[in-house]
Motif scaffolding. Structure first.
Motif, short mmCIF file in Angstrom:
data_model
loop_
_atom_site.label_atom_id
_atom_site.label_comp_id
_atom_site.label_asym_id
_atom_site.label_seq_id
_atom_site.Cartn_x
_atom_site.Cartn_y
_atom_site.Cartn_z
N HIS A 99 0.81 -1.21 0.00
CA HIS A 99 0.00 0.00 0.00
C HIS A 99 0.85 1.27 0.00
O HIS A 99 0.30 2.36 0.07
CB HIS A 99 -0.93 0.00 1.21
CG HIS A 99 -2.06 -0.98 1.09
ND1 HIS A 99 -3.11 -1.02 1.97
CD2 HIS A 99 -2.31 -1.96 0.19
CE1 HIS A 99 -3.95 -1.97 1.62
NE2 HIS A 99 -3.47 -2.56 0.54
N ASP A 100 2.16 1.12 -0.08
CA ASP A 100 3.04 2.29 -0.09
C ASP A 100 3.85 2.36 -1.38
O ASP A 100 4.97 2.85 -1.40
CB ASP A 100 3.98 2.26 1.13
CG ASP A 100 4.83 0.99 1.18
OD1 ASP A 100 4.54 0.06 0.40
OD2 ASP A 100 5.75 0.94 2.01
N PRO B 60 1.44 6.60 -1.19
CA PRO B 60 0.38 6.44 -0.19
C PRO B 60 0.96 6.02 1.15
O PRO B 60 1.83 5.16 1.23
CB PRO B 60 -0.51 5.34 -0.78
CG PRO B 60 -0.22 5.35 -2.24
CD PRO B 60 1.21 5.75 -2.38
N SER C 271 -4.06 3.20 4.20
CA SER C 271 -5.02 2.52 3.35
C SER C 271 -5.97 3.51 2.68
O SER C 271 -6.39 3.30 1.53
CB SER C 271 -5.84 1.51 4.17
OG SER C 271 -4.99 0.52 4.71
N TYR D 270 -4.15 5.12 -0.21
CA TYR D 270 -4.00 4.10 -1.26
C TYR D 270 -5.31 3.93 -2.03
O TYR D 270 -5.32 3.85 -3.27
CB TYR D 270 -3.58 2.78 -0.63
CG TYR D 270 -3.39 1.65 -1.60
CD1 TYR D 270 -2.27 1.60 -2.43
CD2 TYR D 270 -4.32 0.62 -1.70
CE1 TYR D 270 -2.09 0.56 -3.33
CE2 TYR D 270 -4.16 -0.42 -2.60
CZ TYR D 270 -3.04 -0.45 -3.41
OH TYR D 270 -2.87 -1.48 -4.30
N THR E 127 -5.73 6.86 -4.31
CA THR E 127 -4.89 6.73 -5.50
C THR E 127 -5.54 5.78 -6.51
O THR E 127 -5.53 6.04 -7.72
CB THR E 127 -3.49 6.21 -5.11
OG1 THR E 127 -2.91 7.12 -4.17
CG2 THR E 127 -2.60 6.10 -6.32
N CYS E 128 -6.12 4.69 -6.03
CA CYS E 128 -6.81 3.76 -6.93
C CYS E 128 -8.02 4.41 -7.58
O CYS E 128 -8.27 4.21 -8.78
CB CYS E 128 -7.23 2.51 -6.15
SG CYS E 128 -5.85 1.46 -5.61
N ASN F 130 1.82 -3.02 -9.13
CA ASN F 130 0.97 -3.04 -7.95
C ASN F 130 -0.40 -3.57 -8.36
O ASN F 130 -1.00 -3.09 -9.33
CB ASN F 130 0.85 -1.62 -7.37
CG ASN F 130 0.11 -1.60 -6.06
OD1 ASN F 130 -1.11 -1.72 -6.03
ND2 ASN F 130 0.84 -1.43 -4.97
N TYR G 74 -3.23 -0.91 -8.35
CA TYR G 74 -3.13 0.03 -9.46
C TYR G 74 -3.54 -0.64 -10.76
O TYR G 74 -4.26 -0.05 -11.60
CB TYR G 74 -1.70 0.56 -9.58
CG TYR G 74 -1.23 1.38 -8.40
CD1 TYR G 74 -2.12 1.80 -7.41
CD2 TYR G 74 0.10 1.74 -8.27
CE1 TYR G 74 -1.69 2.55 -6.32
CE2 TYR G 74 0.55 2.51 -7.20
CZ TYR G 74 -0.35 2.89 -6.22
OH TYR G 74 0.08 3.64 -5.16
#
Length: 199
Positions: A39-40, A50, A53, A56, A59-60, A170, A173
């Motif tokens: 998650h980073d 990120p 959570s 993250y 970002t998604c 990821n 992602y």
């Protein structure tokens, strides 16, 4: 004494070859492309990393929206291509030379009191529009080709950003980009397919 030196040289060379082999195997292990679920994972730069959570997930969501925007840009370009082609085909005018329209005859006739501008052939004009379907490329026009190039520039930029997101390997992602592409195609895919089938 010479035998001892030769033995020490040989052992040193074997140690060096062993070190080279271990370093090459470790480098090949580090270059293996595998999916990660961290998650980073940084996105685009180290500043965008990120830290929780929630960030993250944000970002998604951004990647989903970016993929949808990418499909919308492709659909927008398809619609604009259709309009530019239609405008080009409707721009073909043929002037009717040596013919006075009904309106002109009425203007010059002093005895005419009432008259209709609608003739048996329809409304009479000095210029008629001729539409012709052609497969030839459109002529270069600054008002058309500049917007087309700018739209394509945006499409290319968004596509490369999505590619960089996928290259982080990821899982979140990657799934976000796929989900955004699916939602974007679900929303505007009909415009893209309509334009492709029309040509």
């Amino acid at each position: 004494m010479d035998m001892d030196m030769g033995t020490s040289d040989m052992s040193g060379m074997s140690d060096m070859s062993g070190m080279d082999h271990s370093s090459s195997s470790s480098s090949s292990m580090s270059m293996a492309m595998v999916f990660v679920n961290n998650h980073d994972t940084p996105l685009f730069s180290n500043a965008w990393t990120p830290s929780s959570s929630g960030t993250y997930a944000g970002t998604c969501i951004f990647l989903i929206a970016l993929a949808i925007i990418g499909r919308c840009l492709v659909a927008f370009k398809a619609i604009m291509e259709q309009r530019w082609t239609a405008a080009h085909l409707n721009r073909r005018y043929v002037a009717v030379a040596g013919k006075t329209p009904e309106a002109g005859r009425i203007d010059f006739d002093p005895d005419a009191k009432t008259a209709s501008l609608v003739t048996p052939q329809g409304v009479e004009e000095t210029v008629k529009v001729v539409r012709r379907v052609t497969n030839e490329p459109l002529p270069w026009r600054f008002s058309v080709d500049l917007p087309r190039a700018l739209i394509y520039l945006c499409i290319t930029g968004v596509s490369y950003l999505l590619m960089l997101a996928v290259m982080t390997m990821n899982v979140g992602y990657f799934c976000s980009v796929l989900g955004g592409a699916f939602l974007g195609e679900l929303a505007v895919g009909r415009y893209i397919q309509w334009n492709e089938h029309d040509h």
